[in-house]
Scaffold this motif. Structure first.
Motif, PDB file in Angstrom:
ATOM      1  N   UNK A  86      13.208   7.740   8.975  1.00  0.00           N
ATOM      2  CA  UNK A  86      12.651   6.429   8.627  1.00  0.00           C
ATOM      3  C   UNK A  86      11.712   6.573   7.433  1.00  0.00           C
ATOM      4  N   UNK A  87      11.749   5.613   6.523  1.00  0.00           N
ATOM      5  CA  UNK A  87      10.855   5.633   5.372  1.00  0.00           C
ATOM      6  C   UNK A  87       9.451   5.155   5.746  1.00  0.00           C
ATOM      7  N   UNK A  88       8.462   5.545   4.934  1.00  0.00           N
ATOM      8  CA  UNK A  88       7.111   5.044   5.130  1.00  0.00           C
ATOM      9  C   UNK A  88       7.019   3.548   4.851  1.00  0.00           C
ATOM     10  N   UNK A  89       7.899   3.036   3.984  1.00  0.00           N
ATOM     11  CA  UNK A  89       7.907   1.590   3.714  1.00  0.00           C
ATOM     12  C   UNK A  89       8.221   0.835   5.003  1.00  0.00           C
ATOM     13  N   UNK A 118       0.831  -1.208   0.000  1.00  0.00           N
ATOM     14  CA  UNK A 118       0.000   0.000   0.000  1.00  0.00           C
ATOM     15  C   UNK A 118       0.866   1.259   0.000  1.00  0.00           C
ATOM     16  N   UNK A 119       1.937   1.237   0.803  1.00  0.00           N
ATOM     17  CA  UNK A 119       2.844   2.388   0.837  1.00  0.00           C
ATOM     18  C   UNK A 119       3.500   2.599  -0.521  1.00  0.00           C
ATOM     19  N   UNK A 120       3.936   1.518  -1.162  1.00  0.00           N
ATOM     20  CA  UNK A 120       4.559   1.626  -2.478  1.00  0.00           C
ATOM     21  C   UNK A 120       3.581   2.202  -3.500  1.00  0.00           C
ATOM     22  N   UNK A 121       2.345   1.745  -3.441  1.00  0.00           N
ATOM     23  CA  UNK A 121       1.349   2.208  -4.410  1.00  0.00           C
ATOM     24  C   UNK A 121       0.891   3.641  -4.148  1.00  0.00           C
ATOM     25  N   UNK A 122       1.044   4.100  -2.893  1.00  0.00           N
ATOM     26  CA  UNK A 122       0.585   5.441  -2.542  1.00  0.00           C
ATOM     27  C   UNK A 122       1.431   6.531  -3.190  1.00  0.00           C
ATOM     28  N   UNK A 123       2.660   6.168  -3.570  1.00  0.00           N
ATOM     29  CA  UNK A 123       3.573   7.162  -4.112  1.00  0.00           C
ATOM     30  C   UNK A 123       4.386   7.867  -3.039  1.00  0.00           C
ATOM     31  N   UNK A 124       4.025   7.633  -1.766  1.00  0.00           N
ATOM     32  CA  UNK A 124       4.782   8.252  -0.660  1.00  0.00           C
ATOM     33  C   UNK A 124       5.597   7.153   0.009  1.00  0.00           C
TER      34      UNK A 124
END
Length: 384
Positions: A243-246, A23-29
């Motif tokens: 920290x990344x959102x991933x 979901x994080x990857x698909x969000x663009x963020x």
């Protein structure tokens, strides 16, 4: 070596974590954004006690930020234990200060509070205790020493989620800063990552600024604003520790399982305790009465009566397909620390003796009773 290898550590990652990362990857963020903010808020709520939480890309980064925010710099001394990973000490050198190493209490494997007080000098600025293997150090005594001498305290809690001390969660004690690790083998994981927690609003503010290049405003707010908000100021020579959102997407769901993971690890520890009874093995210290041990590690020591040396014992376990490790090669034996500060084994008799006899057995939440029995059978064979 057998093809059916039992690893020393394995993360427990569920479909929830996988879906959240997708979901994080698909969000663009994918860098620091809404998921990192949510993870910080969830973590502060998990601990309670009115703390603020700042997500970082490693516990090492968190320790560096924390010590910098405490004002440690050239000419200062920071007391810590020799029986730890180098990250605990290297962050002191990052700031131009000097670590002062002390021994451990052999009954807990954590920093010796008496040795800490004996090591204090006019240059001492702070103390960094390490909660070894998931058992809390004697924080009540340590904080009393710190108050008596006007010193700051930052807890290295890389092993200690969700450990308690004196009935309170580590992270909510009266220290200035606490830092947790979410490395791959820790009690919860984000792959790489960590969390700095503090009740002090000035430490929190400084850590947030220094976490991302010394920028005086939140980059997430800047890039999600609906009106022009490109302007920022660099107020300090900061670091790149966000920290990344991933990673945070994993952490949000791992945190929900932290108590369940601890219970599984405690069950594995209890199985080991029972199965190792009667063998010439010193089992690890448990938490103080009424407290929680996170059981990040299950560290045993070979008794003096054992003929086989530790290194050979480890080799025999690996030959039977059992992964294990040693925690730690003390810093007084590591070339940089040994040579820079003229350290000798005789200066740290407890740590040295523990190191020569110790190894860490496989310990992770996915372990089964048959896994534990397989490890113990391999140990019995190795002892013979």
């Amino acid at each position: 070596m057998t093809s059916d290898f039992l690893p020393f550590a394995l993360p427990e990652i569920g479909e929830e974590e996988i879906a959240a990362v997708v979901q994080a990857l698909r969000s663009g963020w994918v860098t620091t954004g809404p998921k990192a903010k949510q993870f910080e808020a969830d973590f502060a709520d998990f601990l309670g006690g009115g703390v603020q939480a700042i997500a970082v890309n490693s516990a090492t980064a968190g320790l560096h930020l924390g010590l910098e925010a405490l004002g440690v710099g050239p000419g200062d001394e920071v007391i810590t234990t020799t029986h730890t990973f180098t990250a605990t000490a290297e962050i002191i050198r990052y700031l131009g200060a000097d670590p002062v190493f002390v021994d451990v209490d052999p009954s807990t494997l954590c920093i010796d509070v008496t040795a800490v007080e004996a090591a204090i000098t006019p240059r001492t600025k702070a103390i960094i205790p390490v909660h070894f293997a998931g058992r809390a150090a004697d924080m009540q005594a340590l904080l009393a020493v710190a108050r008596k001498h006007g010193l700051r305290v930052m807890e290295d809690a890389a092993h200690a989620l969700p450990t308690t001390c004196g009935g309170k969660m580590v992270g909510t004690l009266d220290s200035d800063v606490t830092v947790f690790s979410f490395y791959a083998n820790k009690t919860i994981t984000t792959g790489e990552g960590g969390m700095l927690v503090t009740r002090d609003p000035e430490i929190a503010k400084r850590s947030r600024v220094m976490r991302l290049h010394g920028i005086n405003r939140d980059a997430f707010d800047r890039f999600t604003a609906k009106t022009p908000s490109w302007y920022y100021e660099i107020v300090a020579p900061g670091f790149k520790y966000n920290m990344t959102d991933i990673a945070a997407s994993m952490g949000i769901h791992q945190l929900k399982k932290a108590h369940a993971f601890q219970q599984k690890r405690a069950r594995v520890a209890a199985l080991y305790d029972e199965a190792l009874a009667g063998l010439p093995i010193i089992r690890p210290p448990h938490a103080a009465a009424g407290d929680v041990h996170s059981w990040h590690l299950y560290v045993i020591q070979l008794e003096d009566s054992v003929a086989v040396k530790r290194d050979q014992f480890v080799e025999r376990l690996f030959a039977q397909g059992i992964g294990c490790s040693v925690h730690y090669i003390p810093l007084h034996l590591q070339p940089y620390w040994r040579d820079t500060y003229n350290l000798t084994p005789e200066m740290f008799p407890a740590s040295q003796r523990i190191y020569e006899r110790t190894l860490s057995l496989p310990m992770y939440s996915r372990m089964t009773e048959s896994d534990v029995l397989r490890v113990v059978d391999a140990m019995k064979a190795a002892l013979n």
